[in-house]
Design an enzyme around this catalytic site. Structure first.
Site, PDB file in Angstrom:
ATOM      1  CG  ASP A   1      25.113  75.450  17.611  1.00  0.00           C
ATOM      2  OD1 ASP A   1      26.041  76.272  17.672  1.00  0.00           O
ATOM      3  OD2 ASP A   1      24.106  75.522  18.331  1.00  0.00           O
TER       4      ASP A   1
ATOM      5  CB  SER B   1      20.821  70.151  18.909  1.00  0.00           C
ATOM      6  OG  SER B   1      20.288  70.499  17.656  1.00  0.00           O
TER       7      SER B   1
END
Length: 573
Positions: A87, A476
């Site tokens: 990510d 996130s």
């Protein structure tokens, strides 16, 4: 030693037992196995190791170390690899559309390799956000004796005599855009933020799901907070290889361990640590693989009554290394069980219950990271579920470290993350606005992107809690501020988020658990009648295929019916 295992009852009999399997055995002889070794149970060592990011670079080494434990306890290890999408590198551009999709690909690829080669047990090694739930989903789907091993977190970086993580770099990008730091400082920080191997060090998605692995019983006790560079990680891998053979002998399977009570335990540990909101996607997805009804609202219900007790970044002060030195996940669970916040009767991969494992732990009152439940950081969890007229199918927000739990303001609407980030960079976002980023959901994105680049830049501009941000996408685990994700139904399905216009009043109350669009129903009806479905640029390939099958976020954004639709389970072939 191999006499302990009757291969006539194991999946590997289909590739190694009987005259008709002579061609199959010839392949094993070609790889140097002896007749005795072919007669042992076959144990899959699934590694998400690669050179894509530091989260994954040591996983193959750990998986290879596990071979010794498997062999020592009567098994035959068979290593294979799966993908990851990291990510931190995929963040802030179109690559992030691949991230959540990779969770399904990881689970599918592990399933297919195990099915195709008829492996009897599984030890899975993962290090980056989606690879952790992906690996555990495969374990629950296959339901062969399994142990999950986390590759470990990175050590903190040091900048100006402070511990830092990659999130500090993302936030400095916002400061640079605001003109409050020179490019030289940004370059200096980026070089020291990530000092070596391991996953992001705060209580972001990887470490959150690593805590889940222990809380839900699929990982060995106090194994997952050990930092990646520590030599102890090799010992953990060997122990996992050895212990999975014990599970095979006793026929203890993942679904015996991951009961509904175990999922509640896992959700409570997420709340207690101020963990990633992504857990509200991954826990329902894992539960689906086990045939257990456990959606966003079940996760949120567990959050409601759980105190926030671990002072971890991004809402707190410490990183995973500090958590490990304080005693790890089991130290946290020691006080939680004592306070009545966990079910100690759940089985674990030790073959003992969670409570029996916790009994081996002595509470350390001198450490500073984990608070006693009697004196928590706050009385309610670090993560909160929301529901209301703007999100009938729910939404989620991390409140750990936040000073403000209510927000009302005018909407500022963007139909993709890039447009919003451009507005942030141009400093055209106003204090008091509720930023809306839509058409970023599982189906509409496709892929339900995370928004760390945008949220971190907002913090860098000094707007962290002065604006709110809502999206049908994700955030996130490193995100902080008034950021609400997983809004459902998503815009691509015509949910209320698709009908918002600039200036509409949005009311959010993270204390009451509500999120509402203050627009009369007759006005919304007119907008709804005028709304049309949108197309995106992903009309072929993996992202198109994902968008055709993915379900709603509140059920985990899964792509198949799960164990509820099973007519048989792989482990019983």
């Amino acid at each position: 030693m191999t006499n302990r295992f009757d291969k006539s009852r194991l999946p590997s009999r289909h590739v190694s037992v009987g005259p008709e399997r002579a061609p199959h055995r010839s392949y094993y002889y070609a790889m140097g196995l002896t007749e005795e070794e072919i007669g042992r149970p076959f144990v899959a060592l699934a590694s998400a190791g690669n050179d894509s990011a530091p989260c994954n670079t040591l996983l193959d080494v750990q998986a290879d170390a596990a071979r010794g434990g498997v062999i020592q306890n009567g098994g035959m290890p068979r290593r294979f690899n799966t993908i990851t999408v990291t990510d931190g590198i995929a963040m802030g551009h179109q690559g992030m559309k691949s991230s959540l999709v990779s969770r399904e690909v990881i689970a599918d690829s592990v399933e297919l390799s195990v099915r195709g080669h008829c492996y009897d047990a599984l030890v899975g090694f993962a290090g980056c956000d989606k690879s952790l739930p992906g690996m555990m989903m495969a374990m629950l789907r296959l339901n062969i004796p399994s142990i999950f091993v986390y590759g470990g977190s990175i050590l903190p970086g040091r900048y100006e005599d402070k511990d830092i993580t990659v999130v500090d770099v993302f936030e400095m990008v916002g400061r640079f855009a605001a003109g409050t730091c020179p490019i030289s400082e940004l370059h200096e920080m980026e070089k020291v933020a990530c000092p070596g191997h391991g996953a992001c060090g705060g209580q972001f998605t990887a470490n959150t799901m690593a805590c889940v692995g222990e809380a839900i019983g699929l990982s060995l006790p106090n194994s997952n907070m050990v930092p990646a560079p520590y030599s102890t990680r090799e010992q953990i891998a060997v122990a996992a290889g050895y212990q999975v053979m014990e599970l095979l002998e006793r026929n203890i399977r993942p679904r015996d361990i991951c009961t509904r009570a175990a999922f509640v335990n896992a959700a409570r540990v997420v709340a207690a640590t101020g963990g990633s909101t992504n857990a509200a996607l991954h826990l329902p997805a894992m539960a689906s693989e086990a045939g257990i009804e456990f959606d966003l609202f079940d996760v949120a219900e567990a959050f409601k009554s759980t105190p926030y007790i671990a002072d971890l970044k991004p809402g707190g002060q410490y990183v995973a290394k500090d958590m490990y030195e304080a005693g790890g996940v089991y130290m946290l669970m020691k006080t939680m069980l004592g306070g009545g916040f966990l079910d100690g009767n759940c089985l674990t991969v030790t073959g003992k219950t969670l409570g029996e494992n916790i009994d081996q732990v002595t509470w350390n009152p001198d450490q500073k990271v984990i608070y006693d439940v009697k004196t928590p950081i706050s009385s309610t969890g670090g993560v909160v579920g929301l529901r209301g007229s703007l999100a009938p199918d729910g939404a989620i927000v991390k409140v750990a470290g936040m000073h403000r739990l209510q927000f009302t303001g005018p909407a500022r609407v963007f139909d993709c993350e890039e447009d919003c980030f451009a507005a942030v960079e141009a400093r055209s976002i106003n204090e008091g606005e509720v930023i809306v980023i839509r058409y970023e959901g599982p189906k509409g994105g496709p892929g339900m992107r995370e928004m760390l680049s945008t949220t971190a830049a907002l913090y860098g501009l000094g707007l962290g809690e002065k604006v709110a941000l809502i999206t049908d996408g994700r955030f996130s685990g490193a995100t902080r501020g008034f950021c609400i994700g997983h809004v459902g139904p998503e815009a691509a399905d015509g949910g209320p988020i698709a009908l918002i216009e600039d200036g509409d009043t949005i009311r959010i109350d993270a204390e009451a658990g509500t999120i509402d669009l203050d627009v009369p129903e007759d006005v919304l009806a007119v907008r709804r009648a005028a709304w049309t479905h949108r197309t995106n640029d992903y009309q072929s390939g993996a992202l198109w295929r994902y968008s055709q099958t993915v379900g709603p976020a509140y059920k985990g954004a899964v792509t198949h019916p799960g164990a509820a639709a099973e007519t048989h389970v792989y482990a019983d072939i």
